[in-house]
Scaffold this active site. Structure first.
Site, PDB file in Angstrom:
ATOM      1  N   LYS A 170     -38.649  -1.862 -10.604  1.00 52.77           N
ATOM      2  CA  LYS A 170     -39.093  -0.763 -11.474  1.00 52.77           C
ATOM      3  C   LYS A 170     -37.977  -0.401 -12.455  1.00 52.77           C
ATOM      4  CE  LYS A 170     -37.408   2.510  -8.104  1.00 52.77           C
ATOM      5  NZ  LYS A 170     -37.653   2.963  -6.742  1.00 52.77           N
TER       6      LYS A 170
ATOM      7  N   ARG B 258     -42.847  13.962  -1.801  1.00 54.60           N
ATOM      8  CA  ARG B 258     -43.314  13.615  -3.144  1.00 54.60           C
ATOM      9  C   ARG B 258     -44.674  12.955  -2.911  1.00 54.60           C
ATOM     10  NH1 ARG B 258     -38.965   8.936  -5.286  1.00 54.60           N
ATOM     11  NH2 ARG B 258     -39.982   7.231  -4.217  1.00 54.60           N
TER      12      ARG B 258
ATOM     13  N   TYR C  85     -16.148  12.568 -33.767  1.00 54.61           N
ATOM     14  CA  TYR C  85     -16.712  13.910 -33.946  1.00 54.61           C
ATOM     15  C   TYR C  85     -16.006  14.955 -33.084  1.00 54.61           C
ATOM     16  CZ  TYR C  85     -20.791  11.545 -35.981  1.00 54.61           C
ATOM     17  OH  TYR C  85     -21.634  10.793 -36.738  1.00 54.61           O
TER      18      TYR C  85
ATOM     19  N   MET D 148     -23.556   7.950 -31.420  1.00 54.69           N
ATOM     20  CA  MET D 148     -24.894   7.407 -31.140  1.00 54.69           C
ATOM     21  C   MET D 148     -24.872   5.893 -30.987  1.00 54.69           C
ATOM     22  SD  MET D 148     -28.446   8.084 -33.188  1.00 54.69           S
ATOM     23  CE  MET D 148     -28.551   9.831 -32.827  1.00 54.69           C
TER      24      MET D 148
HETATM   25  C1  LIG Z   1     -37.092   2.413  -5.679  1.00 56.36           C
HETATM   26  C2  LIG Z   1     -37.816   2.331  -4.407  1.00 56.36           C
HETATM   27  C3  LIG Z   1     -37.377   1.488  -3.386  1.00 56.36           C
HETATM   28  C4  LIG Z   1     -36.062   0.722  -3.450  1.00 56.36           C
HETATM   29  O1  LIG Z   1     -34.997   1.605  -3.181  1.00 56.36           O
HETATM   30  P1  LIG Z   1     -33.471   1.098  -3.147  1.00 56.36           P
HETATM   31  O2  LIG Z   1     -32.705   2.275  -2.676  1.00 56.36           O
HETATM   32  O3  LIG Z   1     -33.131   0.726  -4.552  1.00 56.36           O
HETATM   33  O4  LIG Z   1     -33.434  -0.060  -2.228  1.00 56.36           O
HETATM   34  C5  LIG Z   1     -38.183   1.368  -2.271  1.00 56.36           C
HETATM   35  N1  LIG Z   1     -39.332   2.074  -2.161  1.00 56.36           N
HETATM   36  C6  LIG Z   1     -39.762   2.917  -3.116  1.00 56.36           C
HETATM   37  C7  LIG Z   1     -41.030   3.662  -2.928  1.00 56.36           C
HETATM   38  C8  LIG Z   1     -39.020   3.078  -4.268  1.00 56.36           C
HETATM   39  O5  LIG Z   1     -39.434   3.924  -5.218  1.00 56.36           O
END
Ligand SMILES: *Cc1c(COP(=O)(O)O)cnc(C)c1O
Length: 380
Positions: free
Chosen positions: A38, A136, A273, A321
């Site tokens: 992700k 969550r 800056y 930037m």
């Molecule tokens: C990001 C994530 C992981 C991986 O977590 P790490 O700490 O990077 O190994 C596993 N499960 C879920 C639901 C996540 O969002």
């Protein structure tokens, strides 16, 4: 040195990516490894890193959203893809049609899935998220029976997975809360069984759990950060040492740029800056073409170092930037277009994502994730 034609670029080490997958494989045996890619593969580059991991031997990839899943498919990544984040109700049809696995946790999604599976005549490959204390995503214990009914009433709803996620496993060396969450997960899996539901894969292990707690591996593991050769935290590293686990992770990413300008400025000049840096001597400065828009945050102003000519060059003044200035007075012979390492190794010195994160007051996860997606990613 490799000519890239880029002003700033990320290099991904195939060798180190393969090494990290081997380490994970040695920890989990034949369980399914579903690597989290992700957030543009934690800033490493989604398509490039996805391919590297699959070639290295992971079984599945996990993304946040439909767009990331589609991007992997467009890049010819053929393994099953699990969407772990929010899917808009209107996007469920595409998710089902494409055969992606995805997380579910609310009745609204199940109701829409009834319509979608009927319309398409295709199965929905769901992973039911169970709330065990992270608060969550996830179904509360008291709502399980209602959710189980959806599965009973729609045979196209497939329960591929049952999942939960730990809240406090890498932030501490006290793992009591994680153990409580795991116990609650097992209890809820038992309740699912009582309702006649048997998920194919039970999963909860992120990198820290994969490394520290073999009993949490179950059928399927979801490591993220470890794939990139980074530790989830100092605490996880310390606990692994205490458990005498001999695990070496190798960072996959290096982040580089080039010198755009070199010049001499007199003692008493101010740089950038806000004039926050004043030279104490006649100085040589190098201007680098990266700034906060590229993912080199402004909080590194007067804080970070980069590597030039194998030496540490301190950032002088505010990060801008698209530019930053470093002091190279003590590094002889710096020239325009010399290679600069922001994260990685040069000569016998190294700057890690953890070093940079500490200066920013954040974690390694955020530091690499902040690298602008438009930056070129090259596999080396
Ligand atoms: C990001 C994530 C992981 C991986 O977590 P790490 O700490 O990077 O190994 C596993 N499960 C879920 C639901 C996540 O969002």
């Amino acid at each position: 040195m490799k000519q890239t034609g880029f002003r700033s670029w990320v290099e991904l080490s195939r060798e180190n990516a393969e090494h990290n997958v081997k380490v994970l494989r040695s920890l989990v045996g034949d369980r399914i490894i579903c690597s989290a890619v992700k957030a543009n593969a934690y800033g490493h580059g989604l398509a490039e890193m996805g391919r590297l991991l699959v070639e290295g031997g992971v079984d599945w990839l996990a993304v946040d959203c439909l767009e990331e899943a589609l991007l992997l498919r467009e890049n010819d990544v053929k393994v099953p893809i699990y969407i772990m984040g929010y899917t808009r109700l209107d996007d469920l049809e595409t998710v089902v049609d494409q055969g992606f696995n995805f997380v579910v946790y609310n009745p609204e999604t199940f109701e829409r899935l009834n319509a979608v599976t009927q319309k398409l005549g295709k199965p929905a490959l769901t992973h039911l998220k169970l709330e065990t204390g992270t608060n969550r995503q996830g179904v509360m214990e008291g709502d399980l029976e209602e959710i189980a009914r959806f599965y009973k009433e729609n045979e196209r709803l497939e329960l591929i997975g049952a999942a939960t996620h730990f809240a406090n496993i890498e932030d501490t060396t006290n793992h009591e809360y994680a153990q409580q969450q795991f116990a609650q997960f097992e209890k809820m899996l038992g309740m699912l069984a009582d309702f006649g539901l048997k998920p194919k894969y039970r999963h909860c292990a992120n990198s820290a759990a994969v490394i520290l707690f073999p009993h949490t591996h179950l059928d399927f593991v979801r490591p993220g950060i470890a794939n990139y050769g980074m530790w989830p935290s100092r605490e996880t590293f310390v606990t692994a040492q205490e458990q005498k686990r001999d695990i070496e992770l190798k960072p996959v990413l290096e982040w580089k740029t080039r010198v755009a300008e070199v010049k001499h400025i007199p003692k008493g000049s101010t740089i950038s800056y806000g004039r926050t840096f004043e030279t104490k001597r006649d100085s040589v400065i190098a201007v680098l073409p990266i700034g906060y828009s590229n993912g080199f945050p402004r909080s590194l102003s007067n804080q970070a170092h980069v590597l030039i000519g194998g030496e540490m060059a301190p950032v002088a003044g505010r990060v801008m930037m698209n530019m930053v200035v470093v002091d190279v007075t003590d590094i002889p012979g710096v020239q325009v277009e010399d290679e600069v390492v922001i994260i990685g190794k040069q000569g016998n010195k190294r700057i890690t994502a953890e070093d940079v994160a500490a200066l920013e007051g954040t974690i390694n996860y955020e530091t690499t994730t902040m690298i602008n997606p438009a930056t070129a990613r090259l596999v080396v």
